[in-house]
Design a protein around this motif. Structure first.
Motif, PDB file in Angstrom:
ATOM      1  N   ALA A   1       0.855  -1.191   0.000  1.00 28.96           N
ATOM      2  CA  ALA A   1       0.000   0.000   0.000  1.00 28.96           C
ATOM      3  C   ALA A   1       0.891   1.241   0.000  1.00 28.96           C
ATOM      4  O   ALA A   1       0.879   2.048   0.946  1.00 28.96           O
ATOM      5  N   ASN A   2       1.649   1.379  -1.046  1.00 31.69           N
ATOM      6  CA  ASN A   2       2.683   2.418  -1.094  1.00 31.69           C
ATOM      7  C   ASN A   2       2.108   3.820  -1.222  1.00 31.69           C
ATOM      8  O   ASN A   2       2.637   4.774  -0.637  1.00 31.69           O
ATOM      9  N   HIS A   3       1.011   3.957  -1.983  1.00 30.38           N
ATOM     10  CA  HIS A   3       0.364   5.258  -2.077  1.00 30.38           C
ATOM     11  C   HIS A   3      -0.170   5.682  -0.705  1.00 30.38           C
ATOM     12  O   HIS A   3      -0.021   6.838  -0.287  1.00 30.38           O
ATOM     13  N   SER A   4      -0.784   4.751  -0.011  1.00 30.73           N
ATOM     14  CA  SER A   4      -1.310   5.051   1.320  1.00 30.73           C
ATOM     15  C   SER A   4      -0.185   5.423   2.277  1.00 30.73           C
ATOM     16  O   SER A   4      -0.330   6.332   3.108  1.00 30.73           O
ATOM     17  N   ALA A   5       0.949   4.715   2.178  1.00 37.64           N
ATOM     18  CA  ALA A   5       2.084   5.015   3.045  1.00 37.64           C
ATOM     19  C   ALA A   5       2.587   6.436   2.805  1.00 37.64           C
ATOM     20  O   ALA A   5       2.932   7.151   3.757  1.00 37.64           O
ATOM     21  N   LEU A   6       2.633   6.858   1.551  1.00 41.69           N
ATOM     22  CA  LEU A   6       3.047   8.235   1.248  1.00 41.69           C
ATOM     23  C   LEU A   6       2.098   9.248   1.878  1.00 41.69           C
ATOM     24  O   LEU A   6       2.525  10.254   2.451  1.00 41.69           O
ATOM     25  N   ALA A   7       0.800   8.975   1.771  1.00 38.22           N
ATOM     26  CA  ALA A   7      -0.191   9.882   2.341  1.00 38.22           C
ATOM     27  C   ALA A   7      -0.056   9.950   3.862  1.00 38.22           C
ATOM     28  O   ALA A   7      -0.122  11.030   4.464  1.00 38.22           O
TER      29      ALA A   7
END
Length: 352
Positions: free
Chosen positions: A101-107
């Motif tokens: 969940a890399n996008h979520s981690a960035l957010a």
């Protein structure tokens, strides 16, 4: 340079993992978000007191993992990460959200004020225990730009643990790392086959060897670029040294490889000797590129010593870094000129 600025050094950084308790909505969840946050903060305190260089906060216990991470996970991770950040405002902190969940981690990192994320599946496809995972670099870096999070670094797993890599069996770990570098990863992570299993030393040596070879090529190209910009030419003061260079090259070649070695050694010595005996000034980049590998290695070592602890992605970023920094440029130029005058016994001219 971002990694160096964050951790203060390029080598031997120790980063701990905070495996938060199972989050709301996952099969093993038994604790409230407040309880999960409190435990994570206690673990962060232990790591900090032990002198670690930073931590990564991860939802390790949200098994079985899924690629469809819900908002309850993101909000819970934001609460945990924000609490740890409040405790340690300047300590390097990162986050990983499983699975991939890399996008979520960035957010979450952006909302919590963290410094980096750990991302899975950055380059090349592979089969993980939760399913097929495809490369995400293009979309992830565009998302980072879109939300204004370019100050958050992305460290990327390669040949990810708990996964089958038959799809990329013809791609070595060093080649995978090079692909991650080309796709603008801020750093790569090499693990064993499972959590707690050490990385294969042979793979690490192979990766290190290729990295060092690429670094030397970049430095040699940098030397040529700076020499060309300054219009530096060189010639040997003592013409007799050319013959000595050619002869010594053949002698060393003979010691190593017999008659065949004599031919090779003589060719290398002759390449160096041709400009040394000519008595003419030649562009220094031309001389540098014709140097035998052992001489280029010496130049590489001298320039690296002058640069100190710097980090770069490719020759273009290295050149921009040095050209854009007057102090670094002066150090590198000094190392090049010193090498030419002392090692090659050459006379150097500028701007001719």
């Amino acid at each position: 340079m971002k990694f160096l600025k964050l951790f203060g050094r390029l080598e031997a950084n120790v980063i701990g993992m905070i495996h938060v308790q199972a989050l709301p909505g996952t099969p093993l969840n038994r604790a409230t978000v407040s309880e999960i946050t409190e435990k994570a903060c206690r673990e962060a305190e232990i790591y900090h007191q032990a002198g670690l260089d930073g931590v990564i906060i991860e939802n390790m216990h949200d098994i079985p993992y899924t690629f469809e991470v819900g908002p309850e996970v993101c909000s819970s991770m934001t609460a945990v990460c924000s609490a740890v950040r409040r405790l340690y405002p300047s300590w390097p902190l990162g986050v990983q959200i499983l699975s991939a969940a890399n996008h979520s981690a960035l957010a979450v990192a952006l909302a919590s004020g963290l410094d980096f994320i750990r991302a899975e599946g950055f380059v090349f496809s592979h089969v993980a225990d939760e399913g097929l995972l495809n490369a995400c670099a293009g979309g992830l870096l565009r998302y980072r730009r879109h939300i204004g999070a370019e100050h958050i670094q992305i460290f990327t797993d390669i040949k990810k643990k708990h996964s089958a890599h038959a799809l990329t069996s013809d791609v070595s770990i060093a080649e995978t790392a090079q692909a991650a570098k080309f796709f603008l990863s801020d750093g790569v992570i090499v693990t064993g086959t499972a959590t707690g299993a050490q990385a294969d030393p042979k793979e690490l040596r192979g990766f290190s060897t290729q990295h060092n070879e690429q670094s030397q090529d970049d430095i040699i190209q940098l030397c040529c670029e700076i020499s060309a910009n300054k219009k530096i030419k060189a010639a040997v003061k003592n013409i007799g040294k050319g013959a000595a260079a050619a002869g010594s090259g053949a002698f060393v070649g003979g010691l190593v490889g017999g008659p065949a070695g004599i031919a090779v050694g003589g060719a290398l010595g002759g390449a160096l000797g041709s400009w040394m005996t000519s008595g003419l000034f030649k562009p220094l980049p031309e001389i540098i590129m014709s140097l035998p590998s052992i001489q280029q290695e010496k130049l590489y070592s001298d320039v690296m010593a002058a640069l100190g602890k710097v980090d770069w992605v490719d020759v273009a970023s290295l050149t921009a870094l040095v050209i854009g920094n007057a102090t670094l440029q002066e150090r590198v130029l000094g190392a090049i000129v010193t090498y030419a005058t002392k090692e090659l016994k050459a006379e150097v001219q500028y701007g001719v």
